[in-house]
Design a protein around this motif. Structure first.
Motif, PDB file in Angstrom:
ATOM      1  N   VAL A  32      -4.505   8.485 -10.057  1.00 55.63           N
ATOM      2  CA  VAL A  32      -4.327   9.939  -9.964  1.00 55.63           C
ATOM      3  C   VAL A  32      -4.896  10.444  -8.640  1.00 55.63           C
ATOM      4  O   VAL A  32      -4.264  11.252  -7.944  1.00 55.63           O
ATOM      5  CB  VAL A  32      -4.987  10.653 -11.160  1.00 55.63           C
ATOM      6  CG1 VAL A  32      -4.915  12.159 -11.017  1.00 55.63           C
ATOM      7  CG2 VAL A  32      -4.361  10.187 -12.461  1.00 55.63           C
ATOM      8  N   ILE A  33      -6.065   9.958  -8.275  1.00 56.63           N
ATOM      9  CA  ILE A  33      -6.714  10.394  -7.036  1.00 56.63           C
ATOM     10  C   ILE A  33      -5.881   9.975  -5.828  1.00 56.63           C
ATOM     11  O   ILE A  33      -5.657  10.768  -4.905  1.00 56.63           O
ATOM     12  CB  ILE A  33      -8.148   9.847  -6.955  1.00 56.63           C
ATOM     13  CG1 ILE A  33      -9.000  10.484  -8.053  1.00 56.63           C
ATOM     14  CG2 ILE A  33      -8.747  10.091  -5.577  1.00 56.63           C
ATOM     15  CD1 ILE A  33     -10.325   9.800  -8.278  1.00 56.63           C
ATOM     16  N   THR A  39      -0.293  11.472  -1.220  1.00 55.13           N
ATOM     17  CA  THR A  39       0.957  11.299  -1.961  1.00 55.13           C
ATOM     18  C   THR A  39       1.954  10.413  -1.229  1.00 55.13           C
ATOM     19  O   THR A  39       2.528   9.491  -1.823  1.00 55.13           O
ATOM     20  CB  THR A  39       1.588  12.672  -2.261  1.00 55.13           C
ATOM     21  OG1 THR A  39       0.632  13.473  -2.943  1.00 55.13           O
ATOM     22  CG2 THR A  39       2.835  12.528  -3.114  1.00 55.13           C
ATOM     23  N   GLU A  40       2.176  10.653   0.050  1.00 59.92           N
ATOM     24  CA  GLU A  40       3.151   9.849   0.794  1.00 59.92           C
ATOM     25  C   GLU A  40       2.751   8.384   0.822  1.00 59.92           C
ATOM     26  O   GLU A  40       3.599   7.493   0.683  1.00 59.92           O
ATOM     27  CB  GLU A  40       3.331  10.401   2.198  1.00 59.92           C
ATOM     28  CG  GLU A  40       4.088  11.717   2.213  1.00 59.92           C
ATOM     29  CD  GLU A  40       4.355  12.217   3.621  1.00 59.92           C
ATOM     30  OE1 GLU A  40       4.472  11.379   4.541  1.00 59.92           O
ATOM     31  OE2 GLU A  40       4.451  13.442   3.784  1.00 59.92           O
ATOM     32  N   LYS A  61      -3.748  -2.405  -2.100  1.00 58.10           N
ATOM     33  CA  LYS A  61      -4.600  -3.012  -1.071  1.00 58.10           C
ATOM     34  C   LYS A  61      -3.867  -3.116   0.258  1.00 58.10           C
ATOM     35  O   LYS A  61      -4.471  -2.946   1.314  1.00 58.10           O
ATOM     36  CB  LYS A  61      -5.102  -4.380  -1.530  1.00 58.10           C
ATOM     37  CG  LYS A  61      -6.206  -4.250  -2.557  1.00 58.10           C
ATOM     38  CD  LYS A  61      -6.834  -5.571  -2.905  1.00 58.10           C
ATOM     39  CE  LYS A  61      -7.931  -5.321  -3.920  1.00 58.10           C
ATOM     40  NZ  LYS A  61      -8.801  -6.448  -4.116  1.00 58.10           N
ATOM     41  N   LYS A  62      -2.569  -3.377   0.218  1.00 55.30           N
ATOM     42  CA  LYS A  62      -1.789  -3.459   1.454  1.00 55.30           C
ATOM     43  C   LYS A  62      -1.717  -2.100   2.138  1.00 55.30           C
ATOM     44  O   LYS A  62      -1.842  -2.005   3.352  1.00 55.30           O
ATOM     45  CB  LYS A  62      -0.393  -3.996   1.170  1.00 55.30           C
ATOM     46  CG  LYS A  62       0.417  -4.222   2.415  1.00 55.30           C
ATOM     47  CD  LYS A  62       1.710  -4.932   2.134  1.00 55.30           C
ATOM     48  CE  LYS A  62       2.454  -5.136   3.449  1.00 55.30           C
ATOM     49  NZ  LYS A  62       3.780  -5.657   3.254  1.00 55.30           N
ATOM     50  N   VAL A  63      -1.515  -1.046   1.384  1.00 57.45           N
ATOM     51  CA  VAL A  63      -1.356   0.296   1.960  1.00 57.45           C
ATOM     52  C   VAL A  63      -2.702   0.970   2.226  1.00 57.45           C
ATOM     53  O   VAL A  63      -2.925   1.519   3.299  1.00 57.45           O
ATOM     54  CB  VAL A  63      -0.480   1.183   1.037  1.00 57.45           C
ATOM     55  CG1 VAL A  63      -0.439   2.621   1.534  1.00 57.45           C
ATOM     56  CG2 VAL A  63       0.926   0.608   0.929  1.00 57.45           C
ATOM     57  N   PHE A  64      -3.609   0.937   1.254  1.00 57.23           N
ATOM     58  CA  PHE A  64      -4.875   1.663   1.355  1.00 57.23           C
ATOM     59  C   PHE A  64      -6.054   0.803   1.828  1.00 57.23           C
ATOM     60  O   PHE A  64      -7.043   1.328   2.307  1.00 57.23           O
ATOM     61  CB  PHE A  64      -5.256   2.276  -0.003  1.00 57.23           C
ATOM     62  CG  PHE A  64      -4.386   3.420  -0.433  1.00 57.23           C
ATOM     63  CD1 PHE A  64      -4.548   4.682   0.108  1.00 57.23           C
ATOM     64  CD2 PHE A  64      -3.420   3.250  -1.406  1.00 57.23           C
ATOM     65  CE1 PHE A  64      -3.763   5.751  -0.292  1.00 57.23           C
ATOM     66  CE2 PHE A  64      -2.618   4.307  -1.828  1.00 57.23           C
ATOM     67  CZ  PHE A  64      -2.790   5.562  -1.263  1.00 57.23           C
TER      68      PHE A  64
END
Length: 86
Positions: A32-33, A39-40, A61-64
């Motif tokens: 949710v966070i 969002t994108e 993990k790949k994105v953030f």
């Protein structure tokens, strides 16, 4: 209609009923966070998951650089939620 929810040994044995309820409610708060704050980027996670058949944690993990479970645990700790629930 009967809904069956898997219950882990941890939840059955180690948590009190109240703690189990709260833990179950908060277990995916990191998702949710992530969605509300970036969002994108979270949509990129969903794309990575779909295109490469990653599990959600791998895509996160790949994105953030971290997954929703790690984020959720840190946020709950910062809110003063006891470790047995985080």
């Amino acid at each position: 209609m009967v809904v069956v929810v898997p219950i882990s040994f941890y939840h059955l044995i180690l948590l009190k009923n109240e703690d189990r309820f709260v833990s179950d409610l908060l277990q995916d708060i990191g998702i949710v966070i992530m969605y509300l704050c970036r969002t994108e980027d979270f949509f990129k996670v969903l794309d990575e998951k779909r295109v490469f058949s990653f599990c959600i944690e791998e895509a996160e993990k790949k994105v953030f650089g971290f997954d929703h479970q790690e984020l959720g645990a840190e946020v709950l700790k910062s809110w003063g939620i006891p470790d047995n629930i985080c």
